[in-house]
Design an enzyme around this catalytic site. Sequence first.
Site, PDB file in Angstrom:
ATOM      1  N   LYS A  70       6.689  -3.785  -6.073  1.00  0.00           N
ATOM      2  CA  LYS A  70       7.113  -3.316  -4.743  1.00  0.00           C
ATOM      3  C   LYS A  70       7.411  -4.436  -3.744  1.00  0.00           C
ATOM      4  O   LYS A  70       8.246  -4.262  -2.858  1.00  0.00           O
ATOM      5  CB  LYS A  70       6.055  -2.381  -4.148  1.00  0.00           C
ATOM      6  CG  LYS A  70       6.012  -1.005  -4.785  1.00  0.00           C
ATOM      7  CD  LYS A  70       4.990  -0.144  -4.046  1.00  0.00           C
ATOM      8  CE  LYS A  70       4.960   1.259  -4.574  1.00  0.00           C
ATOM      9  NZ  LYS A  70       4.168   2.137  -3.687  1.00  0.00           N
ATOM     10  N   ASP A 106       6.950   5.901   1.504  1.00  0.00           N
ATOM     11  CA  ASP A 106       5.533   6.289   1.515  1.00  0.00           C
ATOM     12  C   ASP A 106       5.067   6.754   2.897  1.00  0.00           C
ATOM     13  O   ASP A 106       4.258   7.683   3.004  1.00  0.00           O
ATOM     14  CB  ASP A 106       4.650   5.112   1.063  1.00  0.00           C
ATOM     15  CG  ASP A 106       4.772   4.852  -0.431  1.00  0.00           C
ATOM     16  OD1 ASP A 106       5.041   5.806  -1.181  1.00  0.00           O
ATOM     17  OD2 ASP A 106       4.589   3.690  -0.845  1.00  0.00           O
TER      18      ASP A 106
END
Length: 285
Positions: A70, A106
Site C-alpha cells: 500500500k 478505507d
Amino acid sequence: MISGTTQVLGVIGDPIAHTSSPAMHNAALAALGLDFLYSPFHVEPAALPQALAGMRALEIAGLNVTVPHKQAVMEYLDEISEEARVIGAVNTICNCDGRLLGYNTDAFGIIQSLRVDGGMEELPPRVALLGAGGAARAILYALLAQEEVEEILLLNRTVDKAETLADDLGGEGRVVVGSLAEVGGIEEIGLLINSTALGMHPHEETSPLEDPACLHERMLVADIVYNPLQTLLMRQAEDAGARSINGLGMLAWQGARSFEIWTGVQPPVMAMVDAALEQFERAGA
Ligand code: ATR
C-alpha cells in the site's frame, strides 16, 4: 461471459490466497452485467515495479492494493489523490487512459459503515480510536474530516506511535493521545473503534479492552476485525448493552468505492457482503 472486450480488474498482495475481494467484486459485476472480471494476483515485493509496468502494458483497468504494497506502490503511480497522500497509503489504482491514479477508499469505507451499518447519521462528539497502525491512520483521517467529531481519544499500546500519527495528521487540538490501558477510565464516549488486530483469528480470545467498564448502552462499538464475525470486544459490548458492528461493512464499503471509481457505477453492496460471507464459509470449510 469473458470476451474480447472484457476489461480486467484485480487485487495485488503477498499473501493473496485468502482475499475476499474477488468474490465481492465478481458478485457485484455479475449482478450489474458489466463486462469486467476481477482476479487475484500474487505479487512479491521485489516484483512490484514489474507488476505496475504489467498493469500499463496489459491495460488492466483497475487494481486494489493490499499488504504489503500500500505504501510502496505510490512511487509507480502518475497521480495520487489528496486523501491517499495524507493517509500515506493507496488501496485502489485506476488506469485512466494509460495514467495510473492512486486512491485510498478505507476512510470512505469506515464512515459509510458507521453511518449505514452502525445507524449513525451523525457521529458523536467524543470518539475513542484504539490502535495507531496503518488502519488507524485511514480511520483517524476519516474522523478528522467529520466536523461533528470534536475530540478523538487515540489510544495505543505504544503511545509514541499514537503521538506521531496524531502529529502527522494535524489533529489541531482535537486528538488526545493515551495508552490502551487508559480506556477503562474514559466516560461519555459515543463511539469506540478498534483498529488493532486484537481479537482477530487466531487470537479470538483477546480484546483490546482488559476492563470493559467504559462500555455503556448509549454507545456504538465498531471493530474492524471480521474474522471472527463476532469478536470478544463485540461480546463485551453486548454484555454492556452497547450496539456493535464488525469490520465486514468497512470491507464492503471500501470495495464499493473502488468499484465506483473503476466502473462509474454504484455496486449492490449487500451482494458484496453476501459474497464475502460465502467466501469466508468456503474458506472455513
Ligand atoms: P494495521 O495495518 O492492520 O493497522 P499495523 O500497522 O501492524 O496493522 O498496526 C497494528 C496495531 O495493532 C498497532 O496499533 C499495534 O500496537 P503497537 O503500535 O503498540 O504495536 C496494535 N497491536 C498489535 N498487537 C497488539 C497487542 N498484542 N496488544 C496491543 N496492541 C496490539
